[in-house]
Design a protein around this motif. Structure first.
Motif, PDB file in Angstrom:
ATOM      1  N   LYS A 110     -14.684  22.567  -3.827  1.00  0.00           N
ATOM      2  CA  LYS A 110     -14.482  21.398  -4.611  1.00  0.00           C
ATOM      3  C   LYS A 110     -13.910  20.295  -3.457  1.00  0.00           C
ATOM      4  N   PHE A 111     -14.200  19.130  -3.932  1.00  0.00           N
ATOM      5  CA  PHE A 111     -13.774  18.151  -2.815  1.00  0.00           C
ATOM      6  C   PHE A 111     -13.369  16.776  -3.750  1.00  0.00           C
ATOM      7  N   VAL A 112     -12.425  15.977  -3.346  1.00  0.00           N
ATOM      8  CA  VAL A 112     -11.862  14.933  -4.089  1.00  0.00           C
ATOM      9  C   VAL A 112     -12.249  13.495  -3.448  1.00  0.00           C
ATOM     10  N   MET A 113     -12.788  12.836  -4.336  1.00  0.00           N
ATOM     11  CA  MET A 113     -13.281  11.382  -3.928  1.00  0.00           C
ATOM     12  C   MET A 113     -12.376  10.100  -4.588  1.00  0.00           C
ATOM     13  N   ASN A 114     -11.929   9.294  -3.780  1.00  0.00           N
ATOM     14  CA  ASN A 114     -11.216   7.945  -4.386  1.00  0.00           C
ATOM     15  C   ASN A 114     -12.481   7.083  -4.762  1.00  0.00           C
ATOM     16  N   MET A 115     -12.278   6.600  -5.931  1.00  0.00           N
ATOM     17  CA  MET A 115     -13.318   5.761  -6.400  1.00  0.00           C
ATOM     18  C   MET A 115     -12.766   4.389  -7.025  1.00  0.00           C
ATOM     19  N   HIS A 116     -13.737   3.382  -7.409  1.00  0.00           N
ATOM     20  CA  HIS A 116     -13.368   2.129  -8.153  1.00  0.00           C
ATOM     21  C   HIS A 116     -14.444   1.662  -8.949  1.00  0.00           C
ATOM     22  N   ARG A 117     -14.141   1.344 -10.067  1.00  0.00           N
ATOM     23  CA  ARG A 117     -15.131   0.739 -10.952  1.00  0.00           C
ATOM     24  C   ARG A 117     -14.345   0.075 -11.862  1.00  0.00           C
ATOM     25  N   GLU A 118     -14.625  -1.282 -12.195  1.00  0.00           N
ATOM     26  CA  GLU A 118     -14.055  -2.070 -13.006  1.00  0.00           C
ATOM     27  C   GLU A 118     -14.314  -1.535 -14.493  1.00  0.00           C
ATOM     28  N   ASP A 119     -15.236  -1.153 -14.672  1.00  0.00           N
ATOM     29  CA  ASP A 119     -15.864  -0.830 -16.042  1.00  0.00           C
ATOM     30  C   ASP A 119     -15.117   0.708 -16.476  1.00  0.00           C
ATOM     31  N   GLN A 120     -14.460   1.178 -15.390  1.00  0.00           N
ATOM     32  CA  GLN A 120     -13.660   2.713 -15.641  1.00  0.00           C
ATOM     33  C   GLN A 120     -12.326   2.288 -15.313  1.00  0.00           C
ATOM     34  N   GLY A 121     -11.782   1.014 -15.262  1.00  0.00           N
ATOM     35  CA  GLY A 121     -10.371   0.916 -15.554  1.00  0.00           C
ATOM     36  C   GLY A 121      -9.841   0.567 -14.070  1.00  0.00           C
ATOM     37  N   GLY A 122     -10.649   0.719 -12.982  1.00  0.00           N
ATOM     38  CA  GLY A 122     -10.325   0.261 -11.602  1.00  0.00           C
ATOM     39  C   GLY A 122     -10.245   1.539 -10.799  1.00  0.00           C
TER      40      GLY A 122
END
Length: 158
Positions: A55-67
């Motif tokens: 498992k690996f964890v990523m930091n994400m950003h999408r306005e349509d997903q709440g930021g």
């Protein structure tokens, strides 16, 4: 390119050996460099993917997903220099992937050329409310093609 009710697949020939492409794909810290959607910001993990089940964890950003948000990716496919894939899970249930998957298949054409096939699939999503809320495909065919273009550029700079 193929698009169906459950997946989008794109492919591209990249002028690089499969092992070099695989090395980029299995290093989560490099994923922001070849994300055509612009969603991947950084990796919380510095270790290379070495097998299915990791498992690996990523930091994400999408306005349509709440930021800003985090995704816990569960490695579902791993075949050295040939294939790597993962299914994401959200922070609220990090051990329960929701059913969509990213799969990269590497098909060596010769010693220095590889066809890369990228499939974004949501065929394992069983939650009808999630299907309606997300409105798959969330990532477009053009964004997937851009991912392969960026991957080609990243491997040429490596």
């Amino acid at each position: 390119m193929t698009t169906s009710d459950t997946h989008v697949t794109v492919s591209r020939i990249i002028d690089a050996p499969a092992k070099d492409i695989f090395a980029l794909l299995t290093l989560p810290a490099k994923h922001p460099y070849f994300d055509g959607s612009g969603s991947v910001r950084s990796s919380e993990d510095t270790e290379r993917i070495t097998k299915s089940g990791e498992k690996f964890v990523m930091n994400m950003h999408r306005e349509d997903q709440g930021g800003d948000y985090r995704i816990h990716n569960h490695v579902t496919a791993f075949d050295e220099n040939k294939m790597v894939g993962w299914q994401p899970a959200n922070d609220d249930a990090p051990d329960a992937p929701k059913g969509w998957e990213w799969l990269y298949e590497l098909r060596a054409q010769d010693a220095s050329t590889t066809e890369v096939v990228l499939t974004y699939s949501w065929d394992k999503v069983t939650d009808k409310k999630l299907l309606e809320k997300v409105g798959f495909p969330l990532i477009t065919e053009a964004e997937l093609e851009q991912s392969l273009n960026l991957l080609a550029a990243a491997v040429s700079e490596a």
